[in-house]
Each structure stands twice: as C-alpha cells, then as structure tokens.
Design an enzyme around this catalytic site. Structure first.
Site, PDB file in Angstrom:
ATOM      1  N   GLY A 169       0.790  -1.013  -0.111  1.00 25.79           N
ATOM      2  CA  GLY A 169      -0.069  -0.003  -0.071  1.00 25.79           C
ATOM      3  C   GLY A 169       0.829   1.258  -0.061  1.00 25.79           C
ATOM      4  O   GLY A 169       1.898   1.319  -0.899  1.00 25.79           O
ATOM      5  N   GLY A 170       0.460   2.169   0.904  1.00 25.68           N
ATOM      6  CA  GLY A 170       1.129   3.374   0.955  1.00 25.68           C
ATOM      7  C   GLY A 170       2.652   3.242   1.138  1.00 25.68           C
ATOM      8  O   GLY A 170       3.433   4.243   0.618  1.00 25.68           O
ATOM      9  N   GLY A 389      23.223   5.513 -32.983  1.00 29.97           N
ATOM     10  CA  GLY A 389      22.419   6.497 -31.805  1.00 29.97           C
ATOM     11  C   GLY A 389      23.437   5.900 -30.447  1.00 29.97           C
ATOM     12  O   GLY A 389      23.622   6.906 -29.893  1.00 29.97           O
ATOM     13  N   ALA A 390      23.912   4.614 -30.483  1.00 27.10           N
ATOM     14  CA  ALA A 390      24.652   4.575 -29.117  1.00 27.10           C
ATOM     15  C   ALA A 390      25.780   5.332 -29.152  1.00 27.10           C
ATOM     16  O   ALA A 390      26.487   5.682 -28.199  1.00 27.10           O
ATOM     17  CB  ALA A 390      25.276   2.974 -29.416  1.00 27.10           C
TER      18      ALA A 390
HETATM   19  C1  HXC Z   1      -3.133  -2.199  11.100  1.00 30.93           C
HETATM   20  C2  HXC Z   1      -2.159  -4.088  10.835  1.00 30.93           C
HETATM   21  C3  HXC Z   1      -2.018  -3.894   9.363  1.00 30.93           C
HETATM   22  C4  HXC Z   1      -2.605  -2.636   8.725  1.00 30.93           C
HETATM   23  C5  HXC Z   1      -1.177  -5.710   9.790  1.00 30.93           C
HETATM   24  N1  HXC Z   1      -1.562  -5.220  10.619  1.00 30.93           N
HETATM   25  N2  HXC Z   1      -1.404  -4.753   8.597  1.00 30.93           N
HETATM   26  N3  HXC Z   1      -2.613  -3.450  11.567  1.00 30.93           N
HETATM   27  N4  HXC Z   1      -3.138  -1.874   9.936  1.00 30.93           N
HETATM   28  N5  HXC Z   1      -2.584  -2.116   7.652  1.00 30.93           N
HETATM   29  C6  HXC Z   1      -1.313  -6.239  11.939  1.00 30.93           C
HETATM   30  C7  HXC Z   1      -2.273  -7.215  12.079  1.00 30.93           C
HETATM   31  O1  HXC Z   1      -3.419  -6.986  12.401  1.00 30.93           O
HETATM   32  C8  HXC Z   1      -1.361  -8.306  12.945  1.00 30.93           C
HETATM   33  O2  HXC Z   1      -1.665  -7.829  14.360  1.00 30.93           O
HETATM   34  C9  HXC Z   1      -0.040  -7.966  12.584  1.00 30.93           C
HETATM   35  O3  HXC Z   1      -0.104  -6.804  12.217  1.00 30.93           O
HETATM   36  C10 HXC Z   1       0.703  -8.879  11.793  1.00 30.93           C
HETATM   37  O4  HXC Z   1      -0.156  -9.163  10.668  1.00 30.93           O
HETATM   38  P1  HXC Z   1      -0.433 -10.684   9.984  1.00 30.93           P
HETATM   39  O5  HXC Z   1      -1.383 -10.319   9.058  1.00 30.93           O
HETATM   40  O6  HXC Z   1      -0.792 -11.643  11.222  1.00 30.93           O
HETATM   41  O7  HXC Z   1       0.875 -10.865   9.337  1.00 30.93           O
HETATM   42  P2  HXC Z   1       1.222 -11.462   7.923  1.00 30.93           P
HETATM   43  O8  HXC Z   1       0.399 -12.990   7.910  1.00 30.93           O
HETATM   44  O9  HXC Z   1       2.592 -11.954   7.780  1.00 30.93           O
HETATM   45  O10 HXC Z   1       0.986 -10.729   6.764  1.00 30.93           O
HETATM   46  C11 HXC Z   1       1.524  -9.328   6.591  1.00 30.93           C
HETATM   47  C12 HXC Z   1       0.527  -8.724   5.749  1.00 30.93           C
HETATM   48  C13 HXC Z   1      -0.627  -8.574   5.988  1.00 30.93           C
HETATM   49  C14 HXC Z   1       0.782  -9.048   3.976  1.00 30.93           C
HETATM   50  C15 HXC Z   1       1.134  -7.358   5.485  1.00 30.93           C
HETATM   51  O11 HXC Z   1      -0.974  -8.001   7.493  1.00 30.93           O
HETATM   52  C16 HXC Z   1      -1.671  -7.483   5.174  1.00 30.93           C
HETATM   53  O12 HXC Z   1      -2.134  -7.914   4.060  1.00 30.93           O
HETATM   54  N6  HXC Z   1      -1.907  -6.412   5.802  1.00 30.93           N
HETATM   55  C17 HXC Z   1      -2.689  -5.449   5.158  1.00 30.93           C
HETATM   56  C18 HXC Z   1      -1.966  -4.906   4.093  1.00 30.93           C
HETATM   57  C19 HXC Z   1      -2.839  -3.888   3.378  1.00 30.93           C
HETATM   58  O13 HXC Z   1      -3.771  -3.883   2.322  1.00 30.93           O
HETATM   59  N7  HXC Z   1      -2.658  -2.393   3.926  1.00 30.93           N
HETATM   60  C20 HXC Z   1      -3.576  -1.147   3.584  1.00 30.93           C
HETATM   61  C21 HXC Z   1      -2.936  -0.858   2.238  1.00 30.93           C
HETATM   62  S1  HXC Z   1      -3.831   0.557   1.854  1.00 30.93           S
HETATM   63  P3  HXC Z   1      -1.427  -8.857  15.544  1.00 30.93           P
HETATM   64  O14 HXC Z   1      -1.978  -8.146  16.770  1.00 30.93           O
HETATM   65  O15 HXC Z   1      -2.358 -10.043  15.252  1.00 30.93           O
HETATM   66  O16 HXC Z   1      -0.117  -9.125  15.659  1.00 30.93           O
HETATM   67  C22 HXC Z   1      -2.641   1.845   2.118  1.00 30.93           C
HETATM   68  C23 HXC Z   1      -3.197   3.116   1.371  1.00 30.93           C
HETATM   69  C24 HXC Z   1      -2.206   4.241   1.546  1.00 30.93           C
HETATM   70  O17 HXC Z   1      -1.753   1.603   2.393  1.00 30.93           O
HETATM   71  C25 HXC Z   1      -2.006   4.538  -0.013  1.00 30.93           C
HETATM   72  C26 HXC Z   1      -1.238   6.072   0.048  1.00 30.93           C
HETATM   73  C27 HXC Z   1      -0.846   6.108  -1.587  1.00 30.93           C
END
Ligand code: HXC
Length: 493
Positions: A169-170, A389-390
């Site tokens: 994501g971001g 060109g190179a």
């Molecule tokens: C809050 C989050 C989080 C998030 C993970 N966690 N991502 N908490 N916000 N974005 C937390 C989980 O709840 C979990 O908490 C711990 O981190 C570990 O995550 P897991 O999922 O258990 O780990 P894993 O299986 O290794 O997977 C990792 C991951 C997955 C692939 C990164 O967590 C995931 O897909 N996260 C979301 C990614 C995503 O879509 N983010 C938003 C993008 S949108 P606990 O308490 O259980 O340890 C974005 C917009 C911005 O960013 C755009 C700006 C240009």
C-alpha cells in the site's frame, strides 16, 4: 531522583520490546531481524541516537485507545556509517504490523526534515502492512506528507530504501521516490495491493512472491536495484554503498586512501576484445581491472543485464560506469557531483516491434537527455562497437564528453556493416555485397575516422586505460560547467 531514573529505564525497556516477546520470536522464525537489530547492524557500534521512543498513537476507534505501544511501530534517529552521519527509520513489524499511523508518520517526517537540514543521507528499512487501517484518512495524510519530503530531498541528500518484509500500500511510494531500493531475498515483497485484494478484484490467485518478491522487482520490473541473501548481508552492503556516496549535494564524494597504483597497467586488457566482432567478452572483467582494488558496487545486477552500472573508485575518488538502464543513475551521479566513466560497446538501439511498441524512442531519449544535461566530469572509452545512436548517446564529445578515448579495436560507424551495405547497395548481388561489406568495414569499422575529426581525443592502448582515466579525472577536478537557468527540466519520462 533515583526513582525517576529507574522509571525512565523501565519505560525505555518497554519501548525496546516493541510488540512483545511472542511477536519478536515470530519475526525471528521468519528469518527476519527486528527493527532495532537491523539498525544496530547498519550503524557504527554505539552510534545510534534514537528519537521519539515514547511517541504513541492518538487513535480511539476500534478499541485502539487501549492498545498503545511506545514508539508506535517505527524506530527513528541518527547514527554514523564509518564515521559519517546518516538518518534512519526502521519499521517495526511487531507493532501493528509496522503500519503507519499519524504519530508514526510524524516520527518519520522528523528524521526526513532533520536529514535534509543537516545534509545527511536517509535510510529507510521497510517491513510493514501499509496504512494503519484503524486510522483512516489521518494515515493517508501521513503518507502524503512523507512523499512530499522524499520529493523535496531528491537530488539534495541520498535516499536509500531497503525492503525487509512486506511493503504494501502506501509504503511502496516512499521507496519509489528514493534513489535506491534493495530487497531481501525470500522474506520481502513490494506491492500496491496484496494477494488477497488481487483475488477479490481480479479473481487472480497469486502468491506474495510472484506478485512482488525480489524475482519480480530485481529481475523483471526493475523497481528494485538489487536483492541480498538476508538481513545481515543487506545491512553490510548498504554500508558499503553509503561509503561511495557524498552525504549531500553540498559535499563531494568521500575520497579514500587507495593503495592501488594510479599507473597500474593491465596487459591482459590488450587481448580482452576477441577478433570475432560477434563474440562477447566480459565487460565486468574490464571494470574490475580498472577500478581501485577491484572494488565495484553494482546497481541492478540482475535487471537489463546487457548494461552494467555501479560505483567504483579511481584514485580514491568515486565514479560510475554507466549505461542505458542508468539514465536514472547518470542523473543521480550528476546531482551528487560524481564523475561518469562510460565504457562503450553498443551495437545501437535494439530494433523491432516489441521495442518500438514499448516506447524505445522515449526510453532512449532518457539516457540521451541524462548524459547531455550532466555537468560532472565525463570520460568515455569506446572498447568496440559504437554504432549509430549508441555513439551519440553514450557520453559522446558532441553532448559534452570531456575526454573521449577509443581502443584500437573500436568500430565507430552509422550502423553495422552488413545492414549498411544492404541499404546503400540494395540492387547488388550477394557476392558483390560481401565485397562491399569488407570495404565498408575497412573504411569505417575503426576509431581513426572519428579521431581524425577530433571526436575522439586519442586512440589508447587497452593496458593503459586505468592510467589514462585517473590522469583524466585529475585534470578535470577544476571543471566548471552550468546549464541555462530554468525552473526544472522536462526530462522525457
Ligand atoms: C493495522 C495491521 C496492518 C494494517 C497488519 N497489521 N497490517 N494493523 N493496519 N495495515 C497487523 C495485524 O493485525 C497483525 O496484528 C500484525 O499486524 C501482523 O499481521 P499479520 O496479517 O498477522 O501478518 P502476516 O500474515 O505476515 O501478513 C502481513 C501482511 C498482512 C501481508 C502485511 O498483514 C496484510 O495484508 N496487511 C494489510 C495490507 C494492506 O492492504 N494495507 C493497507 C494498504 S492501503 P496482531 O495484533 O495479530 O499481531 C494503503 C493506502 C495508502 O496503504 C495509499 C497511499 C498512497
């Protein structure tokens, strides 16, 4: 008083524990180090000064008011690499998955702004799940603020990103604006949306690795500039890279004492280029034999392999060996006053529909533009082919090459002899064409026509290449050259 000191130490210890022992164990089990362990490896021992250890998020939705971890998922501060100052932020995956809250963003912004003020490189270690989902738009605001700082710092201080876990994501856009992105093999992946979202939107089943692992980005997309075996190697190599770079555009690249003789000759280079013009040879061997102590930091070694680029030193001074994939790289070097040394053996632009449809014209123009606008010392050595060109693009005299040399094996012509005679003697028989080709080769496939015009300053012996480049760089130390004033250019992106 004693009580307060003790309390401080307890608070620090809590912050150091991040998301707690269980999550740290899980991090280790994945073959990853923690945010703090990485910082310790990256910086000189004992040099880390941490900021904002006690910062906590201010969110209340989704029960967040009761879930606070001091530091809020990112370790920030400054330290030194071989004695020179760098700023660091290191995402802590054990705290809310390293996700970015408003407070977390403020911590990163503080080190970004400080680095820019101080004129020191910034290194970001990424291991995070993107925007803190519970914080919504505050998190998006934090990202945009960081992107702005990245953009303002571009060309002023070196910015290096290392992806050491998920980077989703971001989180991907800050590295994308930085100068270099490195990954760790098999434990890191970068994507705008993860496999789950991909499945929901496009019904495509894809693994993390196939969507954004190092094989995708260091080999295919070119988003990453290299990949390392593990966290330890990644930190060690980033230290090595930082050693080649100036701390900002206000400073010169560091000059290191070199025990490699400037006058060193390499007789083996006299036989490097094979007699058969279609037979390849190892350009990297040439680079390693020319630079100080064969120390060369290659950028993107597994992407667009037909062109090698990276940092080396000559006479203790940092230079690069550049290439087309490195229009970006040439611009980085120009921004930071790093001289360009270009070895040329290029048969021209690759013809074909795939190339043209892929925007060859615009991409080729990037390198042309980058070399033409660069004002740093530019030395060019044509080892074999410099066709069409190179010849023009690869730091030729005409686009302000300072010293342009050719080996006796150089072939400088509009195009390869076969293609050329087939066009200009279109109506002749096959036998006649063979004779014409030999004639064309004799006439053009050498460096002396260009040397007779002064486009090549000298035809040099391969074994003396290092000596000539070192002397050239010394002679160019006082070079001054500037481009007309403009707000900024419009490079063909
Ligand atoms: C809050 C989050 C989080 C998030 C993970 N966690 N991502 N908490 N916000 N974005 C937390 C989980 O709840 C979990 O908490 C711990 O981190 C570990 O995550 P897991 O999922 O258990 O780990 P894993 O299986 O290794 O997977 C990792 C991951 C997955 C692939 C990164 O967590 C995931 O897909 N996260 C979301 C990614 C995503 O879509 N983010 C938003 C993008 S949108 P606990 O308490 O259980 O340890 C974005 C917009 C911005 O960013 C755009 C700006 C240009």
């Amino acid at each position: 008083m004693k009580q307060i000191l003790k309390q401080l130490e307890t608070m620090r210890e809590t912050a150091r524990q991040g998301g707690g022992a269980r999550r740290i164990e899980a991090q280790h089990a994945k073959g990853k180090l923690t945010a703090r362990e990485r910082v310790d490896l990256l910086l000189d021992e004992g040099s880390f000064e941490e900021f904002d250890m006690f910062v906590e998020h201010r969110a209340t939705d989704f029960g967040m008011a009761d879930q606070k971890v001091p530091g809020d998922g990112v370790v920030t501060g400054w330290g030194t690499i071989n004695g020179r100052m760098v700023f660091v932020f290191s995402k802590d995956f054990t705290v809310f998955g390293g996700s970015l809250s408003s407070a977390h963003a403020q911590k990163i912004l503080k080190v970004q702004r400080q680095a820019l003020k101080m004129g020191a490189p910034i290194i970001g270690l990424f291991d995070a799940g993107g925007a803190r989902i519970q914080e919504g738009v505050d998190s998006l605001a934090g990202y945009a603020d960081i992107f702005l700082e990245n953009t303002l710092a571009s060309g002023v201080i070196p910015q290096i990103a290392v992806i050491m876990g998920p980077c989703a994501g971001g989180d991907v856009y800050s590295p994308a604006i930085m100068d270099f992105i490195f990954m760790v093999k098999d434990t890191s992946y970068m994507y705008v949306t993860g496999p789950d979202v991909v499945k929901t939107v496009t019904h495509e089943d894809v693994s993390h690795e196939d969507l954004g692992g190092y094989r995708v980005h260091a080999m295919k997309s070119g988003v990453a500039d290299g990949a390392f075996e593990n966290d330890l190697e990644a930190m060690t190599q980033v230290r090595r890279l930082v050693d080649f770079l100036p701390t900002s555009n206000r400073e010169r690249p560091p000059v290191r004492v070199s025990f490699d003789e400037a006058e060193r000759e390499e007789p083996s280079l006299d036989t490097l280029v094979p007699a058969n013009p279609n037979k390849p040879y190892d350009m990297k061997e040439l680079i390693l034999k020319v630079v100080d102590e064969a120390d060369f930091f290659e950028i993107s070694p597994d992407f667009a392999k037909n062109i090698i680029c990276g940092f080396g030193r000559l006479d203790g001074q940092t230079v690069i060996d550049s290439s087309r994939k490195a229009a970006r790289f040439v611009r980085f070097c120009d921004a930071f006053e790093i001289p360009l040394v270009t070895f040329v053996d290029v048969p021209g632009f690759m013809p074909g529909t795939r190339q043209e449809q892929g925007g060859l014209i615009r991409h080729g123009a990037k390198l042309l533009f980058a070399y033409a606008e660069a004002t740093v010392p530019k030395i060019t050595i044509i080892t074999r082919k410099a066709y069409g060109g190179a010849y023009d693009v690869m730091s030729s005299k005409h686009i302000r090459g300072d010293l342009n040399y050719a080996w006796p094996t150089a072939e400088i012509a509009v195009m390869g002899s076969k293609g050329a005679v087939e066009i200009i003697f279109r109506n002749q028989t096959a036998e006649e064409l063979v004779a014409r080709e030999a004639e064309y080769k004799e006439r053009f496939a050498n460096p002396f026509v260009a040397a007779a015009r002064g486009y090549i300053d000298d035809v040099i012996m391969p074994h003396g290449t290092r000596r000539r480049i070192v002397r050239g760089l010394r002679s160019l130390k006082g070079k001054t050259l500037s481009n007309p004033w403009k707000k900024h250019d419009n490079i063909p992106l």
